[in-house]
Write a protein that holds these residues in place. Sequence first.
Motif, PDB file in Angstrom:
ATOM      1  N   GLY A 162       0.808  -1.209   0.000  1.00  0.00           N
ATOM      2  CA  GLY A 162       0.000   0.000   0.000  1.00  0.00           C
ATOM      3  C   GLY A 162       0.841   1.258   0.000  1.00  0.00           C
ATOM      4  O   GLY A 162       1.740   1.423  -0.830  1.00  0.00           O
ATOM      5  N   GLU A 163       0.555   2.138   0.943  1.00  0.00           N
ATOM      6  CA  GLU A 163       1.264   3.411   1.051  1.00  0.00           C
ATOM      7  C   GLU A 163       2.264   3.419   2.215  1.00  0.00           C
ATOM      8  O   GLU A 163       2.694   4.477   2.669  1.00  0.00           O
ATOM      9  N   THR A 164       2.656   2.230   2.655  1.00  0.00           N
ATOM     10  CA  THR A 164       3.615   2.127   3.756  1.00  0.00           C
ATOM     11  C   THR A 164       4.909   2.875   3.442  1.00  0.00           C
ATOM     12  O   THR A 164       5.468   3.578   4.292  1.00  0.00           O
ATOM     13  N   GLY A 165       5.397   2.715   2.224  1.00  0.00           N
ATOM     14  CA  GLY A 165       6.640   3.384   1.836  1.00  0.00           C
ATOM     15  C   GLY A 165       6.489   4.893   1.788  1.00  0.00           C
ATOM     16  O   GLY A 165       7.428   5.624   2.115  1.00  0.00           O
ATOM     17  N   THR A 166       5.312   5.358   1.380  1.00  0.00           N
ATOM     18  CA  THR A 166       5.062   6.801   1.389  1.00  0.00           C
ATOM     19  C   THR A 166       5.108   7.323   2.819  1.00  0.00           C
ATOM     20  O   THR A 166       5.693   8.384   3.093  1.00  0.00           O
ATOM     21  N   TRP A 167       4.489   6.598   3.742  1.00  0.00           N
ATOM     22  CA  TRP A 167       4.536   6.984   5.163  1.00  0.00           C
ATOM     23  C   TRP A 167       5.976   7.059   5.653  1.00  0.00           C
ATOM     24  O   TRP A 167       6.365   8.037   6.304  1.00  0.00           O
ATOM     25  N   MET A 168       6.782   6.058   5.333  1.00  0.00           N
ATOM     26  CA  MET A 168       8.167   6.043   5.787  1.00  0.00           C
ATOM     27  C   MET A 168       8.960   7.206   5.208  1.00  0.00           C
ATOM     28  O   MET A 168       9.731   7.866   5.904  1.00  0.00           O
ATOM     29  N   THR A 235      -4.633   0.234   6.996  1.00  0.00           N
ATOM     30  CA  THR A 235      -5.832   0.843   6.397  1.00  0.00           C
ATOM     31  C   THR A 235      -5.774   2.358   6.502  1.00  0.00           C
ATOM     32  O   THR A 235      -6.059   3.083   5.532  1.00  0.00           O
ATOM     33  N   LEU A 236      -5.403   2.859   7.672  1.00  0.00           N
ATOM     34  CA  LEU A 236      -5.290   4.310   7.863  1.00  0.00           C
ATOM     35  C   LEU A 236      -4.205   4.885   6.960  1.00  0.00           C
ATOM     36  O   LEU A 236      -4.396   5.947   6.337  1.00  0.00           O
ATOM     37  N   ILE A 237      -3.060   4.206   6.902  1.00  0.00           N
ATOM     38  CA  ILE A 237      -1.951   4.682   6.067  1.00  0.00           C
ATOM     39  C   ILE A 237      -2.387   4.783   4.616  1.00  0.00           C
ATOM     40  O   ILE A 237      -2.146   5.793   3.941  1.00  0.00           O
ATOM     41  N   ASP A 238      -3.036   3.753   4.125  1.00  0.00           N
ATOM     42  CA  ASP A 238      -3.470   3.759   2.727  1.00  0.00           C
ATOM     43  C   ASP A 238      -4.497   4.863   2.476  1.00  0.00           C
ATOM     44  O   ASP A 238      -4.494   5.508   1.421  1.00  0.00           O
ATOM     45  N   ARG A 239      -5.363   5.070   3.435  1.00  0.00           N
ATOM     46  CA  ARG A 239      -6.419   6.080   3.281  1.00  0.00           C
ATOM     47  C   ARG A 239      -5.837   7.495   3.245  1.00  0.00           C
ATOM     48  O   ARG A 239      -6.262   8.328   2.440  1.00  0.00           O
ATOM     49  N   CYS A 240      -4.856   7.754   4.077  1.00  0.00           N
ATOM     50  CA  CYS A 240      -4.327   9.114   4.198  1.00  0.00           C
ATOM     51  C   CYS A 240      -3.182   9.408   3.248  1.00  0.00           C
ATOM     52  O   CYS A 240      -3.016  10.558   2.798  1.00  0.00           O
ATOM     53  N   PHE A 241      -2.356   8.402   2.938  1.00  0.00           N
ATOM     54  CA  PHE A 241      -1.117   8.655   2.198  1.00  0.00           C
ATOM     55  C   PHE A 241      -1.225   8.297   0.716  1.00  0.00           C
ATOM     56  O   PHE A 241      -0.226   8.307   0.004  1.00  0.00           O
ATOM     57  N   GLY A 242      -2.429   8.017   0.243  1.00  0.00           N
ATOM     58  CA  GLY A 242      -2.598   7.683  -1.165  1.00  0.00           C
ATOM     59  C   GLY A 242      -2.695   8.889  -2.084  1.00  0.00           C
ATOM     60  O   GLY A 242      -2.764   8.746  -3.307  1.00  0.00           O
ATOM     61  N   HIS A 243      -2.676  10.090  -1.521  1.00  0.00           N
ATOM     62  CA  HIS A 243      -2.810  11.306  -2.320  1.00  0.00           C
ATOM     63  C   HIS A 243      -1.474  11.699  -2.942  1.00  0.00           C
ATOM     64  O   HIS A 243      -0.402  11.333  -2.467  1.00  0.00           O
ATOM     65  N   ASP A 244      -1.542  12.488  -4.002  1.00  0.00           N
ATOM     66  CA  ASP A 244      -0.341  13.039  -4.636  1.00  0.00           C
ATOM     67  C   ASP A 244      -0.079  14.464  -4.160  1.00  0.00           C
ATOM     68  O   ASP A 244       0.668  15.199  -4.794  1.00  0.00           O
ATOM     69  N   SER A 251      -4.030  16.977   5.759  1.00  0.00           N
ATOM     70  CA  SER A 251      -5.435  17.259   6.054  1.00  0.00           C
ATOM     71  C   SER A 251      -6.167  15.989   6.463  1.00  0.00           C
ATOM     72  O   SER A 251      -6.946  15.985   7.427  1.00  0.00           O
ATOM     73  N   ASP A 252      -5.921  14.902   5.739  1.00  0.00           N
ATOM     74  CA  ASP A 252      -6.577  13.646   6.071  1.00  0.00           C
ATOM     75  C   ASP A 252      -6.124  13.127   7.431  1.00  0.00           C
ATOM     76  O   ASP A 252      -6.931  12.591   8.201  1.00  0.00           O
ATOM     77  N   LEU A 253      -4.852  13.267   7.743  1.00  0.00           N
ATOM     78  CA  LEU A 253      -4.351  12.832   9.048  1.00  0.00           C
ATOM     79  C   LEU A 253      -5.006  13.619  10.176  1.00  0.00           C
ATOM     80  O   LEU A 253      -5.297  13.076  11.246  1.00  0.00           O
ATOM     81  N   ALA A 261      -1.936   8.491  13.969  1.00  0.00           N
ATOM     82  CA  ALA A 261      -2.184   9.586  13.020  1.00  0.00           C
ATOM     83  C   ALA A 261      -1.609  10.892  13.541  1.00  0.00           C
ATOM     84  O   ALA A 261      -1.021  11.673  12.788  1.00  0.00           O
ATOM     85  N   ARG A 262      -1.739  11.117  14.847  1.00  0.00           N
ATOM     86  CA  ARG A 262      -1.206  12.355  15.425  1.00  0.00           C
ATOM     87  C   ARG A 262       0.312  12.412  15.300  1.00  0.00           C
ATOM     88  O   ARG A 262       0.873  13.429  14.889  1.00  0.00           O
ATOM     89  N   ARG A 263       0.980  11.316  15.647  1.00  0.00           N
ATOM     90  CA  ARG A 263       2.445  11.287  15.552  1.00  0.00           C
ATOM     91  C   ARG A 263       2.912  11.453  14.112  1.00  0.00           C
ATOM     92  O   ARG A 263       3.903  12.129  13.843  1.00  0.00           O
ATOM     93  N   SER A 264       2.194  10.828  13.200  1.00  0.00           N
ATOM     94  CA  SER A 264       2.556  10.931  11.785  1.00  0.00           C
ATOM     95  C   SER A 264       2.450  12.370  11.298  1.00  0.00           C
ATOM     96  O   SER A 264       3.348  12.899  10.639  1.00  0.00           O
ATOM     97  N   ARG A 265       1.339  13.005  11.640  1.00  0.00           N
ATOM     98  CA  ARG A 265       1.120  14.394  11.216  1.00  0.00           C
ATOM     99  C   ARG A 265       2.147  15.327  11.844  1.00  0.00           C
ATOM    100  O   ARG A 265       2.720  16.184  11.160  1.00  0.00           O
ATOM    101  N   GLU A 266       2.391  15.171  13.123  1.00  0.00           N
ATOM    102  CA  GLU A 266       3.352  16.039  13.800  1.00  0.00           C
ATOM    103  C   GLU A 266       4.751  15.879  13.214  1.00  0.00           C
ATOM    104  O   GLU A 266       5.497  16.866  13.082  1.00  0.00           O
TER     105      GLU A 266
END
Length: 359
Positions: A162-168, A235-244, A251-253, A261-266
């Motif tokens: 999914g978008e795991t790599g985008t998150w990383m 599921t959360l990662i894919d939902r939020c990090f699938g955007h370009d 915003s999604d986070l 989600a909070r830690r990721s956004r911060e």
Amino acid sequence: MQGSAATSDEVILERIGSAAVIRLNRPKALNSLNLAMVRTMCAALEAFADDADVSVVVLTGEGERGLCAGGDIRVLYEMGRAGDAETTRFWREEFPLNYLIAHYPKPYIALMDGITMGGGVGLSSHGRHRVVTERTRLAMPETGIGYFPDVGTSWLLPKAPGETGTWMGLTGLEVSPSDAIFAGLADDFVPAEQLSELVKALSGLAPEADDEAVEAVLSWFATAPGESELQKHRTLIDRCFGHDSVEQIISDLEGEDGDFARRSREAILKRSPTSLKLTLRLLRDGRNSSGLVECLEREFGAGTEILCHHDFYEGVRAAIIDKDRNPKWSPPTLSEVTPDDIAPYVEGRHGTLFPEHRL
């Protein structure tokens, strides 16, 4: 263990039975890579490939803190600030080393014990057998110093589920050994106390041993790595990090509940806005690339361009030089970074590393 070693100040080359062991030897610097180490590794790998008595190559790091914390960023900072024409020499030789590891003809085993970040990921995750331990702390934290995930990770990270790599790539946060395996950057979990016995077992393989023989040895030592937080939040990662759009990801986070989600956004909000947009562009381009070479070429051009701008020097200053952890990014906000600003980083105007474009 019985064996012989050729020792330099920063890399130890050791023969243990049929295994050739490369030990990164800058423990006080978390085995951070410099140009001399890259050259020693490259020459050693080429020699081992032609040595009929070598069955496998094992990469490890001296000390208990990590395999490799990345490239020696301080040197790049100082050379870049001085306008040294050879500043990009490190990447010109490091990136082909990553390619060599990815296409190495013999079994290559990376022991990713402790900190494995940046260039350390390049030395390990391109290999065919990647071993993590309970001490592994893996990350691509470059957006925090005004840079981006390089060493071919724009090829590796898009292949994560999914978008795991985008998150990383965007957050730069450390992940656990189980996360590294889930993301496809590692293969097996072996307790740290078993690593010496693992090397001993590998050293007993016949010179003609293949990857199947290595996998049989690894399976004997490997244990379950435990739960992956990235898998748990997939599921959360894919939902939020699938955007370009980085802005849309943030915003999604913001609309999500929970600590993850909070830690990721911060984390993202602390990174260089330019680096974030460049990283997302490189990861999306990597997903549609023909192979590792195309990604390495694109990363080289982006890195060379970064040396011409503010954020890399400011990020290194804040993290490594002054250590105030308070970088002043320019532009300071995502809305001020336009597609035209990112274009020079990906136009490929800084030459080529692979003139024959090996794929």
